[in-house]
Design a protein around this motif. Structure first.
Motif, PDB file in Angstrom:
ATOM      1  N   ASN A 192      -3.563   0.892  -3.642  1.00 39.84           N
ATOM      2  CA  ASN A 192      -3.266  -0.458  -3.160  1.00 39.84           C
ATOM      3  C   ASN A 192      -2.261  -0.958  -4.314  1.00 39.84           C
ATOM      4  O   ASN A 192      -2.865  -0.947  -5.595  1.00 39.84           O
ATOM      5  CB  ASN A 192      -4.423  -1.453  -3.178  1.00 39.84           C
ATOM      6  CG  ASN A 192      -4.305  -2.572  -2.899  1.00 39.84           C
ATOM      7  OD1 ASN A 192      -3.107  -3.238  -2.929  1.00 39.84           O
ATOM      8  ND2 ASN A 192      -5.096  -3.475  -2.255  1.00 39.84           N
TER       9      ASN A 192
ATOM     10  N   ILE B 103       3.324  -1.113   4.179  1.00 39.25           N
ATOM     11  CA  ILE B 103       2.429   0.164   3.865  1.00 39.25           C
ATOM     12  C   ILE B 103       3.738   1.149   3.721  1.00 39.25           C
ATOM     13  O   ILE B 103       4.257   1.433   4.904  1.00 39.25           O
ATOM     14  CB  ILE B 103       1.582   0.235   5.403  1.00 39.25           C
ATOM     15  CG1 ILE B 103       0.440  -0.862   5.287  1.00 39.25           C
ATOM     16  CG2 ILE B 103       0.881   1.725   5.094  1.00 39.25           C
ATOM     17  CD1 ILE B 103      -0.494  -0.788   6.509  1.00 39.25           C
TER      18      ILE B 103
ATOM     19  N   VAL C  65       0.781  -1.037   0.061  1.00 43.25           N
ATOM     20  CA  VAL C  65      -0.243  -0.062  -0.133  1.00 43.25           C
ATOM     21  C   VAL C  65       0.957   1.234  -0.042  1.00 43.25           C
ATOM     22  O   VAL C  65       1.826   1.197   0.700  1.00 43.25           O
ATOM     23  CB  VAL C  65      -1.033   0.064   1.541  1.00 43.25           C
ATOM     24  CG1 VAL C  65      -1.743   1.087   1.338  1.00 43.25           C
ATOM     25  CG2 VAL C  65      -1.885  -1.283   1.175  1.00 43.25           C
TER      26      VAL C  65
ATOM     27  N   LEU D  35      -9.029  -1.565   1.256  1.00 51.00           N
ATOM     28  CA  LEU D  35      -7.533  -1.646   0.428  1.00 51.00           C
ATOM     29  C   LEU D  35      -7.496  -3.269   0.439  1.00 51.00           C
ATOM     30  O   LEU D  35      -6.594  -3.896  -0.027  1.00 51.00           O
ATOM     31  CB  LEU D  35      -6.555  -1.161   1.565  1.00 51.00           C
ATOM     32  CG  LEU D  35      -6.350   0.087   1.553  1.00 51.00           C
ATOM     33  CD1 LEU D  35      -5.664   0.765   2.520  1.00 51.00           C
ATOM     34  CD2 LEU D  35      -6.071   1.148   0.016  1.00 51.00           C
TER      35      LEU D  35
END
Length: 112
Positions: free
Chosen positions: A76, A58, A16, A99
């Motif tokens: 994403n 992330i 992400v 996501l």
């Protein structure tokens, strides 16, 4: 002489990308007190380890160029055609679900 490429393993199942510029403009905006940047709040909420050892990555990136007001742009890596605009203070369970990251396994077990 040609340089040989190397690979590095990671445990990430998803990646992400979170716009750092949007996060900086909000001065946090997420988490229990509303003072945590989205990337950090989401990592903590999902119980992810830092770096390559986490179940998902992330990552904050410079600027994604969308610049919404009072929100953060998120991408994403598996669904790059649709970007998510996350408003300040959004529910982290909803963000994770949108996501495709699922929810915190420890929290789900305690609620069952």
């Amino acid at each position: 002489m040609e340089a040989r490429l190397k690979t590095v393993r990671s445990n990430w199942s998803d990646t992400v990308l979170v716009c750092a510029k949007c996060s900086k403009k909000l001065h946090g905006g997420f988490g229990p007190k509303g003072k945590t940047p989205l990337a950090k709040a989401l990592r903590k909420h999902l119980g992810l380890k830092k770096g390559r050892k986490g179940g998902a990555g992330i990552v904050e990136v410079k600027c994604l160029g969308v610049c919404p007001k009072a929100a953060v742009t998120v991408v994403n890596g598996a669904q790059t055609r649709e970007w998510l605009i996350v408003p300040e203070g959004a529910d982290l369970d909803s963000v994770a679900e949108e996501l495709g990251l699922g929810s915190n396994p420890a929290r789900a077990a305690s609620q069952a």
